[in-house]
Design a protein around this motif. Structure first.
Motif, short mmCIF file in Angstrom:
data_model
loop_
_atom_site.label_atom_id
_atom_site.label_comp_id
_atom_site.label_asym_id
_atom_site.label_seq_id
_atom_site.Cartn_x
_atom_site.Cartn_y
_atom_site.Cartn_z
N ALA A 15 -33.41 -5.93 46.86
CA ALA A 15 -32.46 -5.95 45.74
C ALA A 15 -31.16 -6.63 46.14
CB ALA A 15 -32.20 -4.53 45.25
N LEU A 16 -30.70 -6.41 47.37
CA LEU A 16 -29.44 -7.00 47.82
C LEU A 16 -29.52 -8.53 47.87
CD1 LEU A 16 -28.26 -4.50 50.57
CD2 LEU A 16 -27.09 -5.05 48.42
N TRP A 22 -22.74 -7.91 47.16
CA TRP A 22 -22.90 -6.55 47.67
C TRP A 22 -23.50 -6.56 49.07
CZ3 TRP A 22 -21.17 -2.35 44.90
CH2 TRP A 22 -20.78 -2.61 43.58
N SER A 23 -23.17 -5.53 49.83
CA SER A 23 -23.79 -5.30 51.13
C SER A 23 -24.18 -3.84 51.19
CB SER A 23 -22.82 -5.66 52.27
OG SER A 23 -21.70 -4.80 52.21
N GLY A 24 -24.84 -3.47 52.26
CA GLY A 24 -25.20 -2.07 52.44
C GLY A 24 -26.63 -1.89 52.84
N ASP A 25 -27.12 -0.68 52.61
CA ASP A 25 -28.46 -0.29 52.99
C ASP A 25 -28.89 0.86 52.08
OD1 ASP A 25 -27.14 2.01 54.00
OD2 ASP A 25 -26.99 1.13 55.99
N ALA A 26 -29.94 1.56 52.46
CA ALA A 26 -30.47 2.63 51.62
C ALA A 26 -29.50 3.81 51.49
CB ALA A 26 -31.82 3.11 52.16
N ASP A 27 -28.45 3.85 52.31
CA ASP A 27 -27.45 4.92 52.23
C ASP A 27 -26.32 4.62 51.26
OD1 ASP A 27 -28.75 6.54 54.11
OD2 ASP A 27 -27.80 5.49 55.76
N GLY A 28 -26.13 3.35 50.87
CA GLY A 28 -25.07 3.02 49.93
C GLY A 28 -24.86 1.53 49.83
N LEU A 29 -24.33 1.12 48.69
CA LEU A 29 -23.99 -0.29 48.43
C LEU A 29 -22.49 -0.43 48.41
CD1 LEU A 29 -26.43 -1.02 45.46
CD2 LEU A 29 -26.85 -1.28 47.91
N ARG A 30 -21.99 -1.56 48.92
CA ARG A 30 -20.55 -1.78 48.97
C ARG A 30 -20.21 -3.20 48.52
NH1 ARG A 30 -22.38 1.30 52.49
NH2 ARG A 30 -23.03 -0.22 54.05
N ARG A 31 -19.09 -3.30 47.82
CA ARG A 31 -18.56 -4.60 47.44
C ARG A 31 -17.04 -4.51 47.42
NH1 ARG A 31 -18.93 -8.38 41.94
NH2 ARG A 31 -17.66 -10.00 42.87
N SER A 32 -16.39 -5.54 47.94
CA SER A 32 -14.93 -5.67 47.84
C SER A 32 -14.65 -6.95 47.09
CB SER A 32 -14.28 -5.72 49.23
OG SER A 32 -14.45 -4.49 49.88
N ASP A 86 -28.56 -0.84 38.97
CA ASP A 86 -28.18 -1.15 37.59
C ASP A 86 -26.66 -1.24 37.46
OD1 ASP A 86 -28.53 -1.44 34.68
OD2 ASP A 86 -27.71 0.60 34.61
N LEU A 87 -25.96 -0.27 38.04
CA LEU A 87 -24.49 -0.29 37.95
C LEU A 87 -23.91 -1.48 38.71
CD1 LEU A 87 -22.00 0.98 36.75
CD2 LEU A 87 -21.93 2.55 38.69
N ALA A 88 -24.48 -1.84 39.84
CA ALA A 88 -24.00 -3.02 40.58
C ALA A 88 -24.11 -4.27 39.72
CB ALA A 88 -24.79 -3.19 41.88
N ARG A 89 -25.23 -4.42 39.01
CA ARG A 89 -25.39 -5.58 38.12
C ARG A 89 -24.37 -5.56 36.99
NH1 ARG A 89 -30.79 -3.67 38.70
NH2 ARG A 89 -31.84 -4.86 40.34
N ARG A 90 -24.13 -4.39 36.44
CA ARG A 90 -23.13 -4.27 35.36
C ARG A 90 -21.73 -4.59 35.87
NH1 ARG A 90 -24.83 -0.88 30.81
NH2 ARG A 90 -27.04 -0.39 31.08
N ILE A 91 -21.41 -4.12 37.07
CA ILE A 91 -20.10 -4.42 37.66
C ILE A 91 -19.97 -5.91 37.92
CG2 ILE A 91 -18.70 -4.13 39.75
CD1 ILE A 91 -19.70 -1.17 39.77
N ASP A 92 -21.03 -6.54 38.43
CA ASP A 92 -20.99 -7.98 38.69
C ASP A 92 -20.68 -8.77 37.41
OD1 ASP A 92 -21.45 -7.69 41.37
OD2 ASP A 92 -23.55 -8.35 41.29
N ALA A 93 -21.18 -8.30 36.28
CA ALA A 93 -20.92 -8.99 35.01
C ALA A 93 -19.46 -8.86 34.58
CB ALA A 93 -21.84 -8.43 33.92
N LEU A 94 -18.75 -7.89 35.15
CA LEU A 94 -17.35 -7.64 34.77
C LEU A 94 -16.34 -8.28 35.72
CD1 LEU A 94 -17.67 -3.83 34.02
CD2 LEU A 94 -17.60 -5.70 32.34
N LEU A 95 -16.79 -8.69 36.91
CA LEU A 95 -15.88 -9.19 37.93
C LEU A 95 -16.09 -10.67 38.19
CD1 LEU A 95 -16.13 -6.30 40.54
CD2 LEU A 95 -14.29 -6.72 38.92
N PRO A 96 -15.06 -11.33 38.72
CA PRO A 96 -15.20 -12.75 39.04
C PRO A 96 -16.14 -12.98 40.22
CG PRO A 96 -13.06 -11.95 39.76
CD PRO A 96 -13.73 -10.83 39.04
#
Length: 96
Positions: A15-16, A22-32, A86-96
């Motif tokens: 998925a990543l 985004w970065s991360g692993d099965a414990d969590g996803l991160r984006r700055s 799903d939320l990561a994709r939604r956030i990506d649609a909102l951010l540059p």
């Protein structure tokens, strides 16, 4: 309503590849992400908040001046679930 189960490390890695910010692993996803101004960063938090409420799944948000640090994890699943993707994709649609 039952929550989706924790995804396998392989499923998260796959998925990543489709979530380049985004970065991360099965414990969590991160984006700055750095926004042009503090006001832009605050406005982005508000947009993310409405998106999160719409799907009843909420990120950890850390705002440092104009940089947002986001973390997604399904605590009830003990790691990353489809809700996080799903939320990561939604956030990506909102951010540059």
């Amino acid at each position: 309503m039952p929550r989706p189960p924790r995804l396998s490390p392989d499923a998260v890695a796959a998925a990543l590849r489709e979530l380049p910010g985004w970065s991360g692993d099965a414990d969590g996803l991160r984006r700055s992400v750095e926004l042009p101004s503090f006001a832009d960063a605050v406005a982005a938090v508000v947009r993310i908040g409405f998106a999160a409420e719409a799907v009843d799944h909420h990120p950890d948000v850390d705002l440092r001046w104009r940089t947002l640090h986001l973390t997604l994890v399904s605590h009830s699943a003990g790691g990353v679930s489809e809700l996080d993707l799903d939320l990561a994709r939604r956030i990506d649609a909102l951010l540059p």
